[in-house]
Design an enzyme around this catalytic site. Sequence first.
Site, PDB file in Angstrom:
ATOM      1  N   GLU A 139      -5.367  -2.315  -6.407  1.00  0.00           N
ATOM      2  CA  GLU A 139      -5.484  -0.879  -6.856  1.00  0.00           C
ATOM      3  C   GLU A 139      -5.994  -0.150  -5.373  1.00  0.00           C
ATOM      4  O   GLU A 139      -6.701   0.838  -5.477  1.00  0.00           O
ATOM      5  CB  GLU A 139      -6.360  -0.661  -7.801  1.00  0.00           C
TER       6      GLU A 139
ATOM      7  N   GLY B 171      -7.317   2.461 -13.262  1.00  0.00           N
ATOM      8  CA  GLY B 171      -7.321   1.089 -12.772  1.00  0.00           C
ATOM      9  C   GLY B 171      -8.335   1.109 -11.756  1.00  0.00           C
ATOM     10  O   GLY B 171      -9.167  -0.165 -11.758  1.00  0.00           O
TER      11      GLY B 171
ATOM     12  N   SER C 115       0.860  -1.332   0.100  1.00  0.00           N
ATOM     13  CA  SER C 115      -0.219  -0.078  -0.198  1.00  0.00           C
ATOM     14  C   SER C 115       0.715   1.194   0.168  1.00  0.00           C
ATOM     15  O   SER C 115       0.557   2.082  -0.537  1.00  0.00           O
ATOM     16  CB  SER C 115      -0.695   0.134   1.061  1.00  0.00           C
TER      17      SER C 115
HETATM   18  C1  LIG Z   1      -4.028 -10.869  -7.691  1.00  0.00           C
HETATM   19  C2  LIG Z   1      -3.271  -9.865  -7.455  1.00  0.00           C
HETATM   20  C3  LIG Z   1      -2.788  -9.206  -8.453  1.00  0.00           C
HETATM   21  C4  LIG Z   1      -1.888  -7.978  -8.418  1.00  0.00           C
HETATM   22  N1  LIG Z   1      -1.524  -7.393  -9.244  1.00  0.00           N
HETATM   23  C5  LIG Z   1      -0.509  -6.415  -9.345  1.00  0.00           C
HETATM   24  C6  LIG Z   1       0.087  -5.736 -10.475  1.00  0.00           C
HETATM   25  O1  LIG Z   1      -0.229  -6.306 -11.715  1.00  0.00           O
HETATM   26  N2  LIG Z   1       1.054  -4.805 -10.418  1.00  0.00           N
HETATM   27  C7  LIG Z   1       1.192  -4.295  -9.045  1.00  0.00           C
HETATM   28  O2  LIG Z   1       2.364  -3.456  -8.812  1.00  0.00           O
HETATM   29  N3  LIG Z   1       0.689  -5.014  -8.018  1.00  0.00           N
HETATM   30  C8  LIG Z   1      -0.040  -5.785  -7.986  1.00  0.00           C
HETATM   31  N4  LIG Z   1      -0.677  -6.630  -6.958  1.00  0.00           N
HETATM   32  C9  LIG Z   1      -0.374  -6.052  -5.659  1.00  0.00           C
HETATM   33  C10 LIG Z   1      -1.444  -5.011  -4.837  1.00  0.00           C
HETATM   34  O3  LIG Z   1      -1.293  -3.897  -5.520  1.00  0.00           O
HETATM   35  C11 LIG Z   1      -1.077  -5.099  -3.570  1.00  0.00           C
HETATM   36  O4  LIG Z   1      -1.422  -6.500  -3.063  1.00  0.00           O
HETATM   37  C12 LIG Z   1      -1.663  -4.081  -2.740  1.00  0.00           C
HETATM   38  O5  LIG Z   1      -1.151  -2.793  -3.082  1.00  0.00           O
HETATM   39  C13 LIG Z   1      -1.798  -4.120  -1.386  1.00  0.00           C
HETATM   40  O6  LIG Z   1      -0.400  -4.418  -0.789  1.00  0.00           O
HETATM   41  P1  LIG Z   1      -0.089  -5.644   0.154  1.00  0.00           P
HETATM   42  O7  LIG Z   1      -0.509  -6.601  -0.499  1.00  0.00           O
HETATM   43  O8  LIG Z   1       1.364  -5.450   0.186  1.00  0.00           O
HETATM   44  O9  LIG Z   1      -0.944  -5.152   1.378  1.00  0.00           O
HETATM   45  P2  LIG Z   1      -0.395  -4.223   2.820  1.00  0.00           P
HETATM   46  O10 LIG Z   1       0.095  -2.948   2.149  1.00  0.00           O
HETATM   47  O11 LIG Z   1       0.667  -5.055   3.520  1.00  0.00           O
HETATM   48  O12 LIG Z   1      -1.684  -3.989   3.389  1.00  0.00           O
HETATM   49  C14 LIG Z   1      -2.489  -5.320   4.128  1.00  0.00           C
HETATM   50  C15 LIG Z   1      -3.734  -4.563   4.560  1.00  0.00           C
HETATM   51  O13 LIG Z   1      -3.302  -3.724   5.845  1.00  0.00           O
HETATM   52  C16 LIG Z   1      -4.249  -2.475   5.707  1.00  0.00           C
HETATM   53  N5  LIG Z   1      -3.813  -1.330   5.253  1.00  0.00           N
HETATM   54  C17 LIG Z   1      -2.705  -0.929   4.390  1.00  0.00           C
HETATM   55  N6  LIG Z   1      -2.815   0.251   4.200  1.00  0.00           N
HETATM   56  C18 LIG Z   1      -3.580   0.863   5.043  1.00  0.00           C
HETATM   57  C19 LIG Z   1      -4.065   2.274   5.158  1.00  0.00           C
HETATM   58  N7  LIG Z   1      -3.336   3.290   4.691  1.00  0.00           N
HETATM   59  N8  LIG Z   1      -4.936   2.485   6.028  1.00  0.00           N
HETATM   60  C20 LIG Z   1      -5.741   1.553   6.891  1.00  0.00           C
HETATM   61  N9  LIG Z   1      -5.401   0.097   6.333  1.00  0.00           N
HETATM   62  C21 LIG Z   1      -4.389  -0.288   5.721  1.00  0.00           C
HETATM   63  C22 LIG Z   1      -5.365  -3.284   4.871  1.00  0.00           C
HETATM   64  O14 LIG Z   1      -6.434  -3.912   5.381  1.00  0.00           O
HETATM   65  C23 LIG Z   1      -4.713  -4.025   3.999  1.00  0.00           C
HETATM   66  O15 LIG Z   1      -5.369  -4.980   3.110  1.00  0.00           O
HETATM   67  C24 LIG Z   1      -1.707  -7.485  -7.136  1.00  0.00           C
HETATM   68  C25 LIG Z   1      -2.066  -8.153  -6.178  1.00  0.00           C
HETATM   69  C26 LIG Z   1      -2.850  -9.219  -5.981  1.00  0.00           C
HETATM   70  C27 LIG Z   1      -3.644  -9.961  -4.912  1.00  0.00           C
END
Ligand SMILES: Cc1cc2nc3c(=O)[nH]c(=O)nc-3n(C[C@H](O)[C@H](O)[C@H](O)COP(=O)(O)OP(=O)(O)OC[C@H]3O[C@@H](n4cnc5c(N)ncnc54)[C@H](O)[C@@H]3O)c2cc1C
Lengths: 380, 92
Positions: A346, A224, A118
């Site tokens: 996204e 997106g 994120s």
């Molecule tokens: C199937 C799939 C396809 C994807 N495709 C792409 C792609 O093509 N290109 C790419 O670059 N990325 C891609 N991603 C990655 C995706 O963008 C990230 O999974 C997403 O940005 C969340 O990051 P993270 O998984 O590290 O979760 P984290 O950032 O670790 O967040 C985990 C949880 O913490 C909480 N959280 C995080 N930030 C906050 C906030 N500011 N306020 C409150 N709560 C919060 C939320 O509950 C969140 O779900 C993909 C992911 C999946 C699952």
Amino acid sequence: MSATTAPAVARLLTAAGDLTAPGAVGPDLVARLAATGALGAMVPAEHGGAALTHARYGQLHRVVAARSASLQSLMTVHGMVCHALTRSSRPELQALLPELARGELIAAFALSEQEAGSDIRTITTTARDTGDGWVLNGRKKWITFGAHADVFLVFAQADGKDVAILLRRDDPGVHVHPGPPMSGLRDAMPAELELRDCMVPAGRLLARPGTALTMIAGPALTLGRLSVAYGAWGVAEAACDAALARAVDRHQFGAPLHRLQLVRGLLSDAVVATEGAGLLCERAAEALDRDDEWATGEVLTAKLAASRAATTAATVAAQLHGAEGLVAGSAVDRLVGDARVMEVIEGSTQLLQHLVAEQALARFRHRRATDRDDEKEDDR
Amino acid sequence: MSTSADAAITESSDDIVGAEVSRYLARYVDDVTLLERERLISSGLLDSLAAVALIAFLQKRFAIEVLDEDLDLANFDSVAQVVAFVARKRAG
Ligand SMILES: Cc1cc2nc3c(=O)[nH]c(=O)nc-3n(C[C@H](O)[C@H](O)[C@H](O)COP(=O)(O)OP(=O)(O)OC[C@H]3O[C@@H](n4cnc5c(N)ncnc54)[C@H](O)[C@@H]3O)c2cc1C
């Protein structure tokens, strides 16, 4: 080439049969989808695209996601990269747009890393300026359709300034590794991108260093998010259909399930969430089409509502399918997984809530200031 | 001058531009004096969505085109810098 319209694309997918069969979402189906112009749907006509409005573009995502959220996710990331290149005002990069619009080149979006989810400002992939080019090192994760893509839009840090650089799969130092199997978007061919002294010419840089995350990733993510919103709407509709069919066809206690009041409660929750999400999607697309100053907020609202509607509807569909809803890989099981993904990609639901509240506060402050000005005007 | 009109303002003094920019940015802060006291972007006062929105606002409101080479933090990090930037763009 058939028309780039939602009905034409829906017909194509109906003819393609079961899209959940192993290998169904592959190069062949992608090529057929590309033949409708869907992969260049928002590319301007001068670059060989169909130049659709956001409203029509969204409808493509809706009909594709209803059949395969994985295939729709290809349209999402490919569309984001096309959008970024269109805005880049770099002739060398814009020259790729016709091939991208025809789907002869497939594009992927490489922002996320192991430690940067994120919080995209914490990316650690580096790009070193050599004067006549760039040398990249680092590792990108979770790249949708990365296993299939020909070009990657990669975000990196160059001496503390964020940059966006277009890489080709065959550039020296680019290594694509298949990602782990996922429980949502199962057919989206995720990959990891390993960059080891990857050298590319200077012309691959999209925008002035220091502006990539704000000016390239930001607007790409807005598009997106609209795509995911419409895709989630399509998933939610498919889930409603599955729930309704089950409620009609499945008999217990001597009658179809829908005769049970609690079942009706579940059905209505799914339908109301889905229809509301659809209206918010259309409102957001129309706001973008007329370049409304609050359009970004409308898109955030639509993404938040639609991804949650998809979860609501998919959960209802799965619940009404009882044990069958728990068969791994069954249609409703896939919808549950796809909906979960839509609440993560996204911008997760919680990040979106933060941003939606931010927009609501801005609108409130603006409204209050405008009202005060009007009062002053009246007093004069 | 009607501030709610959507028509672009093509000729106006720096003071008017400054007032318009401050009025626009006021939506992002509880205390408007922060807009004069803090760096707009490098302090985190405006997040990246707000920064993109500010640029879209400047283009529309003052009928200027913000190009890639204009996207320098030094053009957008204070209201005074934004006013100077708009003046430079209009001078062409
Ligand atoms: C199937 C799939 C396809 C994807 N495709 C792409 C792609 O093509 N290109 C790419 O670059 N990325 C891609 N991603 C990655 C995706 O963008 C990230 O999974 C997403 O940005 C969340 O990051 P993270 O998984 O590290 O979760 P984290 O950032 O670790 O967040 C985990 C949880 O913490 C909480 N959280 C995080 N930030 C906050 C906030 N500011 N306020 C409150 N709560 C919060 C939320 O509950 C969140 O779900 C993909 C992911 C999946 C699952």
